[in-house]
Design a protein around this motif. Sequence first.
Motif, short mmCIF file in Angstrom:
data_model
loop_
_atom_site.label_atom_id
_atom_site.label_comp_id
_atom_site.label_asym_id
_atom_site.label_seq_id
_atom_site.Cartn_x
_atom_site.Cartn_y
_atom_site.Cartn_z
N ARG A 100 0.95 -1.07 -0.01
CA ARG A 100 0.11 0.06 0.09
C ARG A 100 0.90 1.45 -0.07
N ALA A 101 2.17 1.15 0.22
CA ALA A 101 3.01 2.36 0.30
C ALA A 101 3.02 3.11 -1.24
N ASN A 102 2.98 4.24 -1.35
CA ASN A 102 3.13 4.66 -2.60
C ASN A 102 4.36 5.78 -2.73
N GLU A 103 4.67 6.47 -3.70
CA GLU A 103 5.82 7.21 -4.07
C GLU A 103 6.13 8.16 -2.87
N ASN A 104 5.00 8.86 -2.69
CA ASN A 104 5.10 9.98 -1.68
C ASN A 104 5.38 9.46 -0.15
N ASP A 105 4.67 8.39 0.08
CA ASP A 105 5.11 7.99 1.30
C ASP A 105 6.63 7.49 1.37
N VAL A 106 7.04 6.93 0.26
CA VAL A 106 8.80 6.36 0.23
C VAL A 106 9.70 7.64 0.38
N ARG A 107 9.08 8.45 -0.60
CA ARG A 107 9.98 9.85 -0.63
C ARG A 107 9.82 10.50 0.87
N THR A 108 8.82 10.73 1.67
CA THR A 108 8.77 11.10 2.75
C THR A 108 9.66 10.49 3.82
N LEU A 109 9.72 9.13 3.85
CA LEU A 109 10.64 8.20 4.52
C LEU A 109 12.01 8.68 4.59
N PHE A 110 12.42 8.51 3.10
CA PHE A 110 13.88 8.96 2.78
C PHE A 110 14.30 10.46 2.96
N SER A 111 13.30 11.21 3.00
CA SER A 111 13.64 12.48 2.74
C SER A 111 14.09 13.01 4.59
N GLU A 112 13.74 12.18 5.50
CA GLU A 112 14.22 12.43 6.63
C GLU A 112 15.95 12.07 6.74
N HIS A 113 16.31 11.59 5.82
CA HIS A 113 17.76 11.20 5.93
C HIS A 113 18.66 12.04 4.83
N GLY A 114 17.91 12.81 3.95
CA GLY A 114 18.63 13.47 3.17
C GLY A 114 17.99 13.82 1.70
#
Length: 160
Positions: free
Chosen positions: A86-100
């Motif tokens: 159920r994860a979409n591109e925005n969810d993954v972008r938000t998750l990885f944006s916390e690290h760079g």
Amino acid sequence: MKSPVNFALIICIAVLGAIIVNLMGVSSPAIAFAAGAIVSGLACLYLPLPDFKPATQDAPAPHSANNDEEESPQSKTLYVGNLPYRANENDVRTLFSEHGEVFAVRLMKDKRTGKRRGFGFVVMAAAHAEDAINALNNNVYGERTLKVREANEPKKQANS
């Protein structure tokens, strides 16, 4: 057609061809336009049209004209496996944006069903990629344990 600019150019050539054919003595505007369209089609076959690729929000504008998929030295592509479906591109972008800084996110989908396959790729700043790998690999996200590592280079077709 590859872009609205090419489409507009083809229409302009068809109209111009219709005007020229009409000036040569054809009385029917429909026949003149049809002849103009044929002339524009032949012109498109033999004249290369520029290929304009507008930048999108999902991916940055290409840095080199040679290869859009080639990553620059300032970015790294990370493989992200075992994602929740159920994860979409925005969810993954938000998750990885916390690290760079994240440049692009591509989640793979099944060709036939269109459903997500549970893995994807994240292009992010090279300076922060290792931090993201260390922080997110084997971390639970959406009740699943993520697998994060640097992506392998795409395999080239052997039958060239």
